[in-house]
Scaffold this motif. Structure first.
Motif, PDB file in Angstrom:
ATOM      1  N   GLY A 160       0.791  -1.213   0.000  1.00 44.56           N
ATOM      2  CA  GLY A 160       0.000   0.000   0.000  1.00 44.56           C
ATOM      3  C   GLY A 160       0.826   1.268   0.000  1.00 44.56           C
ATOM      4  N   ALA A 161       0.211   2.358  -0.494  1.00 41.71           N
ATOM      5  CA  ALA A 161       0.900   3.637  -0.595  1.00 41.71           C
ATOM      6  C   ALA A 161       1.277   4.207   0.766  1.00 41.71           C
ATOM      7  N   ALA A 162       0.476   3.929   1.801  1.00 36.53           N
ATOM      8  CA  ALA A 162       0.793   4.456   3.131  1.00 36.53           C
ATOM      9  C   ALA A 162       2.135   3.932   3.627  1.00 36.53           C
ATOM     10  N   GLN A 163       2.454   2.699   3.280  1.00 29.87           N
ATOM     11  CA  GLN A 163       3.732   2.129   3.709  1.00 29.87           C
ATOM     12  C   GLN A 163       4.910   2.827   3.037  1.00 29.87           C
ATOM     13  N   SER A 164       4.791   3.078   1.733  1.00 31.77           N
ATOM     14  CA  SER A 164       5.911   3.736   1.053  1.00 31.77           C
ATOM     15  C   SER A 164       6.063   5.183   1.495  1.00 31.77           C
ATOM     16  N   LEU A 165       4.952   5.825   1.892  1.00 32.74           N
ATOM     17  CA  LEU A 165       5.041   7.184   2.422  1.00 32.74           C
ATOM     18  C   LEU A 165       5.796   7.182   3.745  1.00 32.74           C
ATOM     19  N   GLU A 166       5.446   6.255   4.632  1.00 31.88           N
ATOM     20  CA  GLU A 166       6.137   6.161   5.921  1.00 31.88           C
ATOM     21  C   GLU A 166       7.622   5.869   5.713  1.00 31.88           C
ATOM     22  N   TYR A 167       7.919   4.998   4.771  1.00 34.03           N
ATOM     23  CA  TYR A 167       9.308   4.655   4.467  1.00 34.03           C
ATOM     24  C   TYR A 167      10.046   5.886   3.933  1.00 34.03           C
ATOM     25  N   ALA A 168       9.404   6.611   3.011  1.00 31.23           N
ATOM     26  CA  ALA A 168      10.043   7.786   2.418  1.00 31.23           C
ATOM     27  C   ALA A 168      10.335   8.861   3.458  1.00 31.23           C
ATOM     28  N   LEU A 169       9.419   9.056   4.401  1.00 34.51           N
ATOM     29  CA  LEU A 169       9.639  10.063   5.443  1.00 34.51           C
ATOM     30  C   LEU A 169      10.843   9.705   6.305  1.00 34.51           C
ATOM     31  N   ARG A 170      11.011   8.416   6.596  1.00 36.70           N
ATOM     32  CA  ARG A 170      12.195   7.992   7.357  1.00 36.70           C
ATOM     33  C   ARG A 170      13.455   8.079   6.512  1.00 36.70           C
ATOM     34  N   ALA A 171      13.354   7.664   5.254  1.00 35.85           N
ATOM     35  CA  ALA A 171      14.527   7.634   4.388  1.00 35.85           C
ATOM     36  C   ALA A 171      15.053   9.031   4.083  1.00 35.85           C
ATOM     37  N   ARG A 172      14.154  10.013   4.042  1.00 33.24           N
ATOM     38  CA  ARG A 172      14.586  11.375   3.733  1.00 33.24           C
ATOM     39  C   ARG A 172      15.532  11.927   4.797  1.00 33.24           C
ATOM     40  N   GLN A 173      15.467  11.384   6.003  1.00 34.81           N
ATOM     41  CA  GLN A 173      16.404  11.806   7.051  1.00 34.81           C
ATOM     42  C   GLN A 173      17.811  11.298   6.781  1.00 34.81           C
ATOM     43  N   LEU A 178      15.872  12.430  -2.485  1.00 31.77           N
ATOM     44  CA  LEU A 178      14.758  11.495  -2.544  1.00 31.77           C
ATOM     45  C   LEU A 178      13.536  12.205  -3.092  1.00 31.77           C
ATOM     46  N   ALA A 179      12.802  11.511  -3.937  1.00 32.62           N
ATOM     47  CA  ALA A 179      11.533  12.039  -4.443  1.00 32.62           C
ATOM     48  C   ALA A 179      10.504  10.923  -4.446  1.00 32.62           C
ATOM     49  N   ARG A 180       9.303  11.236  -3.939  1.00 30.28           N
ATOM     50  CA  ARG A 180       8.199  10.277  -3.969  1.00 30.28           C
ATOM     51  C   ARG A 180       7.026  10.948  -4.680  1.00 30.28           C
ATOM     52  N   TYR A 181       6.579  10.326  -5.755  1.00 26.46           N
ATOM     53  CA  TYR A 181       5.472  10.849  -6.543  1.00 26.46           C
ATOM     54  C   TYR A 181       4.221  10.014  -6.291  1.00 26.46           C
ATOM     55  N   GLU A 182       3.088  10.676  -6.181  1.00 26.34           N
ATOM     56  CA  GLU A 182       1.814   9.997  -6.027  1.00 26.34           C
ATOM     57  C   GLU A 182       0.991  10.128  -7.301  1.00 26.34           C
ATOM     58  N   VAL A 183       0.264   9.052  -7.621  1.00 25.51           N
ATOM     59  CA  VAL A 183      -0.670   9.053  -8.735  1.00 25.51           C
ATOM     60  C   VAL A 183      -2.074   9.066  -8.140  1.00 25.51           C
ATOM     61  N   PRO A 184      -2.760  10.192  -8.128  1.00 24.99           N
ATOM     62  CA  PRO A 184      -4.092  10.263  -7.516  1.00 24.99           C
ATOM     63  C   PRO A 184      -5.051   9.237  -8.130  1.00 24.99           C
ATOM     64  N   GLY A 185      -5.622   8.401  -7.283  1.00 27.10           N
ATOM     65  CA  GLY A 185      -6.550   7.387  -7.753  1.00 27.10           C
ATOM     66  C   GLY A 185      -5.911   6.194  -8.423  1.00 27.10           C
ATOM     67  N   GLY A 186      -4.592   6.174  -8.479  1.00 26.16           N
ATOM     68  CA  GLY A 186      -3.893   5.093  -9.153  1.00 26.16           C
ATOM     69  C   GLY A 186      -3.922   3.802  -8.354  1.00 26.16           C
ATOM     70  N   SER A 187      -4.134   2.680  -9.035  1.00 28.39           N
ATOM     71  CA  SER A 187      -4.119   1.373  -8.384  1.00 28.39           C
ATOM     72  C   SER A 187      -2.687   0.856  -8.279  1.00 28.39           C
ATOM     73  N   HIS A 188      -2.545  -0.382  -7.839  1.00 29.88           N
ATOM     74  CA  HIS A 188      -1.212  -0.970  -7.703  1.00 29.88           C
ATOM     75  C   HIS A 188      -0.491  -1.056  -9.047  1.00 29.88           C
ATOM     76  N   TYR A 189      -1.250  -1.207 -10.130  1.00 26.05           N
ATOM     77  CA  TYR A 189      -0.625  -1.464 -11.430  1.00 26.05           C
ATOM     78  C   TYR A 189      -0.332  -0.204 -12.234  1.00 26.05           C
ATOM     79  N   LEU A 190      -0.916   0.911 -11.872  1.00 20.30           N
ATOM     80  CA  LEU A 190      -0.594   2.205 -12.478  1.00 20.30           C
ATOM     81  C   LEU A 190      -0.701   2.177 -14.004  1.00 20.30           C
ATOM     82  N   ILE A 191      -1.649   1.412 -14.523  1.00 18.92           N
ATOM     83  CA  ILE A 191      -1.738   1.210 -15.965  1.00 18.92           C
ATOM     84  C   ILE A 191      -2.064   2.509 -16.703  1.00 18.92           C
ATOM     85  N   ARG A 192      -3.003   3.305 -16.161  1.00 22.68           N
ATOM     86  CA  ARG A 192      -3.420   4.513 -16.871  1.00 22.68           C
ATOM     87  C   ARG A 192      -2.297   5.537 -16.994  1.00 22.68           C
TER      88      ARG A 192
END
Length: 229
Positions: A160-173, A178-192
């Motif tokens: 899930g995206a929440a896990q990668s966000l938590e990881y990114a916040l720790r990793a940025r320290q 580091l850059a983390r991009y979000e795809v609004p409404g995007g599923s796991h496969y990001l096909i669109r």
């Protein structure tokens, strides 16, 4: 191709490594949390478009592109089979291309393997596309590496995206690059937004290897994925 000599051994398939090699992109496909079946071919096929774009854009700069075929399609708990295979691949690439820097690009399960193996001396950058990053995975070894994470906000999988966000916040320290991009409404496969994800990942890879300018969102953890020009 570096061919396996026995059953259940990993293999590296070169997508493009003709001519002098100045840098390497190692693609790590997805899979399952637990499985001792062979590699998931659909996951490997899903990385063909990215492999082609990397090869096409990286060829003038001496970029070699390789896809890793795992022994098993699962992580398999403490065995961490996917990470074991990734370390093997990094050692093989270092043996065949001494001194060439590597960017690890992992999708889903492969994303976890990429981040686990970032401390390998050849690695200069790590990209995770909808990566599986369970809470508690370490980040200290990312120091000195460039990091990219792309995740859909509607990813309802175990990655899930929440896990990668938590990881990114720790990793940025540890690594401000580091850059983390979000795809609004995007599923796991990001096909669109597949074309945009491939373009961004290729931009990141070439920049991390010193072959192009860096994408603009370094240091941000909630930036929206830009549209491809």
């Amino acid at each position: 191709m570096f061919r396996a000599q026995h059953p259940r051994t990993p293999e590296l398939s070169p997508w493009d490594d003709d001519g002098p090699v100045s840098g390497i992109a190692l693609l790590l496909p997805g899979g399952f949390i637990r499985s001792h079946r062979g590699p998931l071919r659909m996951a490997e096929l899903g990385m063909r478009g990215l492999a082609t774009e990397l090869a096409d854009r990286g060829r003038p700069h001496g970029l070699a592109v390789h896809l890793l075929h795992y022994r098993y399609s699962g992580w398999n708990g403490a065995d961490a089979d996917t990470a074991v295979d990734t370390r093997w691949a990094l050692d093989e690439l270092a043996r065949h291309h001494p001194g060439a820097p590597v960017v690890l690009i992992g999708n889903s399960l492969g994303g976890r393997a990429a981040f686990w193996c970032a401390e390998h001396p050849s690695v200069v950058g790590v990209a995770g596309i909808a990566p599986w990053l369970p809470s508690g995975d370490r980040v200290e070894h990312l120091a000195g590496r460039r990091v990219l994470i792309v995740h859909g906000t509607a990813d309802r999988s175990a990655a899930g995206a929440a896990q990668s966000l938590e990881y990114a916040l720790r990793a940025r320290q540890v690594t401000p690059d580091l850059a983390r991009y979000e795809v609004p409404g995007g599923s796991h496969y990001l096909i669109r937004r597949g074309a945009d994800v491939m373009a961004l990942t290729t931009d990141f890879t070439l920049a991390a290897l010193g072959m192009a300018a860096a994408p603009p969102a370094t240091g941000a953890v909630c930036t929206r994925l830009p549209a491809r020009a």
